[in-house]
Enzyme design. Structure first.
Site, PDB file in Angstrom:
ATOM      1  N   ASP A  66      70.287  19.368   1.124  1.00 15.27           N
ATOM      2  CA  ASP A  66      71.159  20.646   0.612  1.00 15.27           C
ATOM      3  C   ASP A  66      72.596  20.062   0.453  1.00 15.27           C
ATOM      4  O   ASP A  66      72.678  18.520   0.315  1.00 15.27           O
ATOM      5  CB  ASP A  66      71.482  21.329   1.755  1.00 15.27           C
ATOM      6  CG  ASP A  66      71.084  21.112   3.155  1.00 15.27           C
ATOM      7  OD1 ASP A  66      71.185  19.269   3.112  1.00 15.27           O
ATOM      8  OD2 ASP A  66      70.737  21.392   4.608  1.00 15.27           O
ATOM      9  N   ASP A 135      71.320  28.431  14.977  1.00 14.91           N
ATOM     10  CA  ASP A 135      70.760  29.550  14.627  1.00 14.91           C
ATOM     11  C   ASP A 135      68.688  29.708  14.122  1.00 14.91           C
ATOM     12  O   ASP A 135      68.754  30.350  13.065  1.00 14.91           O
ATOM     13  CB  ASP A 135      71.235  30.242  13.546  1.00 14.91           C
ATOM     14  CG  ASP A 135      71.533  30.150  12.602  1.00 14.91           C
ATOM     15  OD1 ASP A 135      71.185  28.878  12.099  1.00 14.91           O
ATOM     16  OD2 ASP A 135      72.482  30.341  11.049  1.00 14.91           O
ATOM     17  N   HIS A 137      67.902  27.411  11.275  1.00 15.35           N
ATOM     18  CA  HIS A 137      68.168  27.149  10.296  1.00 15.35           C
ATOM     19  C   HIS A 137      67.621  25.707   9.880  1.00 15.35           C
ATOM     20  O   HIS A 137      67.212  24.804  10.968  1.00 15.35           O
ATOM     21  CB  HIS A 137      69.154  27.446   8.926  1.00 15.35           C
ATOM     22  CG  HIS A 137      70.118  26.436   9.333  1.00 15.35           C
ATOM     23  ND1 HIS A 137      71.411  26.650  10.356  1.00 15.35           N
ATOM     24  CD2 HIS A 137      70.463  25.184   9.407  1.00 15.35           C
ATOM     25  CE1 HIS A 137      72.610  25.688  10.280  1.00 15.35           C
ATOM     26  NE2 HIS A 137      72.011  24.847   9.561  1.00 15.35           N
ATOM     27  N   GLU A 142      68.846  29.974   6.221  1.00 17.45           N
ATOM     28  CA  GLU A 142      69.766  30.840   7.116  1.00 17.45           C
ATOM     29  C   GLU A 142      68.586  32.145   7.766  1.00 17.45           C
ATOM     30  O   GLU A 142      67.904  31.890   6.868  1.00 17.45           O
ATOM     31  CB  GLU A 142      70.929  31.328   6.674  1.00 17.45           C
ATOM     32  CG  GLU A 142      72.136  30.236   5.844  1.00 17.45           C
ATOM     33  CD  GLU A 142      73.254  30.028   7.455  1.00 17.45           C
ATOM     34  OE1 GLU A 142      72.156  29.397   8.849  1.00 17.45           O
ATOM     35  OE2 GLU A 142      73.645  28.721   7.634  1.00 17.45           O
TER      36      GLU A 142
HETATM   37  C1  GLP Z   1      73.589  21.504   9.448  1.00 18.44           C
HETATM   38  C2  GLP Z   1      72.954  21.145   8.063  1.00 18.44           C
HETATM   39  C3  GLP Z   1      71.121  20.372   7.975  1.00 18.44           C
HETATM   40  C4  GLP Z   1      71.382  20.643  10.016  1.00 18.44           C
HETATM   41  C5  GLP Z   1      71.515  21.163  10.681  1.00 18.44           C
HETATM   42  C6  GLP Z   1      71.786  21.204  12.199  1.00 18.44           C
HETATM   43  O1  GLP Z   1      74.109  21.953   8.509  1.00 18.44           O
HETATM   44  N1  GLP Z   1      72.811  21.740   6.507  1.00 18.44           N
HETATM   45  O2  GLP Z   1      70.103  20.201   7.144  1.00 18.44           O
HETATM   46  O3  GLP Z   1      69.974  20.402   9.872  1.00 18.44           O
HETATM   47  O4  GLP Z   1      72.836  22.194  10.302  1.00 18.44           O
HETATM   48  O5  GLP Z   1      73.019  19.679  11.754  1.00 18.44           O
HETATM   49  P1  GLP Z   1      73.162  18.609  13.144  1.00 18.44           P
HETATM   50  O6  GLP Z   1      72.049  17.905  12.903  1.00 18.44           O
HETATM   51  O7  GLP Z   1      74.827  18.496  12.879  1.00 18.44           O
HETATM   52  O8  GLP Z   1      73.021  20.026  14.526  1.00 18.44           O
END
Ligand code: GLP
Length: 260
Positions: A66, A135, A137, A142
């Site tokens: 992403d 949440d 995702h 989302e």
């Molecule tokens: C982000 C990314 C995701 C990631 C998630 C968790 O916003 N777009 O690819 O897996 O949220 O992030 P983190 O690993 O920093 O908790």
């Protein structure tokens, strides 16, 4: 779905082992690269193995999950810059062999379609690293995302922007409101999904992912329909799982040759 509960450094080594096996056994491996905090220890371990043990990623290609929309080109928190910093610059992966969705494209639908085509033309993703949002995702899909979605533009939830504000000096208003993300069906096309989650903040999302009903409300639950998913969680992220004893017993009794 395989659930492995362990210490964060051991989980990172397991994920790195899976990447290493792929790199050593495949002529042109395709890695699916995630950003966020969760995969960072895996990238550290791959960088260490490259520096100390000669692990090579020179023949690999990579696709990002992403990207934010609306950040100025070269912004340090753009996911392309993050992956350069955290992985590409520390190993021998060819920067030109790593692609991400173009968050600055004028024609967003065309850029998303081109990204989907590029993944297919590369032969598909062999191993996709994933994190999960609080949440639920995955990528930036989302809650409410179509379980059949492909790469497209999405609006970030307030919760995700609050969670990610730490990368923008704590200022939630500095976090972009939109992103491009591989869709859930895009992610599901990868051959092996390796999801890492640590900390109590992820416990409900992990419980839903592994044990909840498949629902767009918890987008990660679609992974239950994939034939090869490895969920790597520490004790805190595993703290709301119902079948913890069974997951521990299963992994403890697994033949070592199987890997993850
Ligand atoms: C982000 C990314 C995701 C990631 C998630 C968790 O916003 N777009 O690819 O897996 O949220 O992030 P983190 O690993 O920093 O908790």
């Amino acid at each position: 779905m395989e659930v492995v509960i362990g210490a964060p450094d051991a989980l990172a080594r397991l994920a790195a082992d899976a990447v290493q096996r792929l790199l050593e056994g495949t002529p042109r491996p395709v890695l699916g690269l995630a950003t966020g905090s969760s995969p960072l220890a895996v990238y550290d371990e791959l960088a260490r193995r490259h520096a100390e043990e000669g692990l090579s990623l020179a023949h690999a290609r990579g696709f990002l999950l992403d990207e934010y929309v609306g950040l100025p080109p070269g912004h340090a928190e753009g996911y392309r810059a993050v992956i350069e910093r955290e992985l590409v610059s520390r190993v021998d992966l060819d920067p030109a062999a790593v692609r991400g969705p173009n968050g600055s494209a004028d024609d967003v639908p065309a850029a998303c379609a081109a990204y989907e085509r590029a993944i297919v033309e590369a032969g598909g993703v062999d191993l996709q690293l994933l994190g999960i949002g609080t949440d639920g995702h995955v990528g930036f899909n989302e809650p409410g995302s179509s379980l059949a979605s492909r790469t497209r533009i999405k609006t970030l939830t307030r919760q995700t922007r609050v969670d990610n504000a730490r990368f923008f000096g704590g200022d939630v208003d500095a976090v972009p409101t939109h992103c491009l993300t591989q869709g859930l069906a895009t992610i599901m096309s990868a051959r092996h999904l390796v999801l890492l989650a640590t900390g109590r903040g992820k416990a409900e999302a992990v419980h839903q992912l592994v044990e909840g009903a498949v629902s767009a409300l918890w987008p990660g639950t679609v992974l239950q329909l994939h034939p090869r998913v490895t969920v790597l969680v520490d004790d805190a992220a595993a703290s709301r799982l119902q079948l913890t004893d069974y997951y521990r017993q299963t992994y403890a009794g697994k033949p070592a040759w199987q890997g993850i």
